[in-house]
Enzyme design. Structure first.
Site, PDB file in Angstrom:
ATOM      1  N   GLU A 279       0.843  -1.203   0.000  1.00  0.00           N
ATOM      2  CA  GLU A 279       0.000   0.000   0.000  1.00  0.00           C
ATOM      3  C   GLU A 279       0.875   1.248   0.000  1.00  0.00           C
ATOM      4  OE1 GLU A 279      -3.079  -0.152   3.005  1.00  0.00           O
ATOM      5  OE2 GLU A 279      -3.114  -2.356   2.971  1.00  0.00           O
ATOM      6  N   LEU A 280       1.675   1.417  -1.037  1.00  0.00           N
ATOM      7  CA  LEU A 280       2.692   2.465  -1.021  1.00  0.00           C
ATOM      8  C   LEU A 280       2.144   3.845  -1.382  1.00  0.00           C
ATOM      9  CD1 LEU A 280       5.679   3.215  -0.685  1.00  0.00           C
ATOM     10  CD2 LEU A 280       5.985   2.675  -3.117  1.00  0.00           C
TER      11      LEU A 280
END
EC number: 3.2.1.8
Length: 379
Positions: A279-280
């Site tokens: 989940e960058l």
């Protein structure tokens, strides 16, 4: 005199022919240069990182249209549903499932030969109250909750078997309190640590080929990292069918440090687990979960100074990721572009953030070029 004219005409013809040849040669070079430039423009993140790991993005039901769709197809070879597969969305009532949005995403992945991650089977948020409530309105029994969990996992995982290659099976089970180990959620209150073990076992039974991940945030911060490692080691030692750890990567221009990132990668991979950045995004604000209002001195302008800090942070992160390509099996950005980010609403409602590689007009930012323009001989 005629000979002079003949010589002159011959020279003139040669000059014209030579000029034409030169013009054709230059034209070919210009066409080749233009073609190379167009080809370069058509490359996406997935192409630059084809020798490293799949590059994915979190999507919503409205992502598959217009510029969002174009960006997805050019830059990514994996998608993750941002919300629609969370239990409260896909299974809002005990006897009712909501498949439409999730099916749409699965169809898109198949049609475009993309990988797909499932997010998330068991989480303490967005569950739907029915999962923990008994028929008399009290708290459900341990036996009934396990039965409901198994039914949910069996039904959802089986439906997308063969399309979803990896699942975030359990999400955010570690407490935010350094003095505690597991989060005091209703899952934990009723089932204890068994809810984690059973969730992985049920998911494996439903799809033995799927890769199963534990997913959490702040997984790089040393004190929480150590507790996540403790949980993962416990699962590995007990032969629980877990394949990897998902590091959410909700980071900022302030942290984490390169030292802490490398240490976490080393620790998690030492357990024989795959590592994915799930989940960058890179916020321009410090990570302060409890903050709900904008500070008086806080502006949401994306200044040149903030842009450079973001460039530097993205550069460092991807240098580390490339160094760990042997254990990193995927990377997913959380949202497509700065046109929309969940960070525009959390933790401070309405505070604009700019955490991604593409701006509000879906154009590459300076950080994008830093991420893709690297010397492969150095990695």
């Amino acid at each position: 005199m005629k000979n002079i004219y003949k010589k002159f005409n011959l020279l003139l013809i040669c000059a014209i022919v030579f000029a034409g040849c030169k013009s054709n040669s230059e034209e070919k070079k210009e066409v080749a240069a233009t073609s190379a430039e167009e080809q370069e423009q058509e490359l996406g993140l997935k192409d630059y990182y084809s020798d490293y790991f799949p590059v994915g993005v979190a999507v919503a039901p409205n992502s598959f249209e217009g510029k969002s769709k174009e960006l997805i197809l050019q830059h990514y070879n994996s998608i993750t549903p941002e919300n629609v597969m969370k239990m409260g969305e896909i299974h809002p009532e005990q006897d009712r499932y909501n498949w439409e949005a999730a099916d749409k995403m699965a169809d898109f992945a198949r049609e475009n030969d993309m990988k797909m991650r499932g997010h998330a089977l068991v989480w303490h948020q967005q569950t739907g109250d029915w999962i923990f409530e008994a028929e008399d309105g009290g708290q459900v029994s341990k036996e009934e909750l396990l039965k409901r969990m198994k039914n949910h996992i069996d039904t959802v995982v089986s439906r997308y078997k063969g399309t979803i290659y990896a699942w975030d099976v359990v999400n955010e089970a570690i407490s935010d309190d350094p003095e505690e180990f597991l989060r005091k959620s209703e899952w934990f209150e009723i089932l204890g640590e068994e809810f984690i073990i059973k969730a992985f076992e049920y998911a494996h039974e439903a799809d033995p080929e799927a890769k199963l991940f534990y997913n959490d945030y702040n997984a790089i911060i040393p004190e929480k990292r150590d507790r996540i490692y403790k949980l993962l080691k416990m699962l590995v030692d007990r032969d629980v069918p877990i394949d990897g750890v998902g590091i959410q990567g909700h980071w900022s221009i302030f942290d984490p440090s390169e030292e802490d990132l490398r240490k976490a990668m080393d620790m998690y991979s030492s357990l024989g687990l795959d590592v994915q950045i799930t989940e960058l995004d890179v916020s321009i604000y410090p990570w302060e979960k409890e903050q709900r209002e904008r500070r008086p001195d806080e502006s949401d302008e994306f200044t040149a100074e903030l842009q450079q800090k973001q460039v530097d942070k993205y550069k460092m992160f991807f240098e580390v990721f490339r160094d760990y390509k042997e254990v990193m099996t995927g990377l997913t950005f959380w949202n497509i572009s700065d046109a929309y980010s969940w960070l525009d609403y959390y933790p401070v409602e309405g505070r604009k953030n700019y955490p991604l590689l593409f701006d509000e007009d879906y154009e590459p930012k300076a950080a994008y070029y830093e991420v893709v323009e690297f010397d492969e001989t150095e990695d």
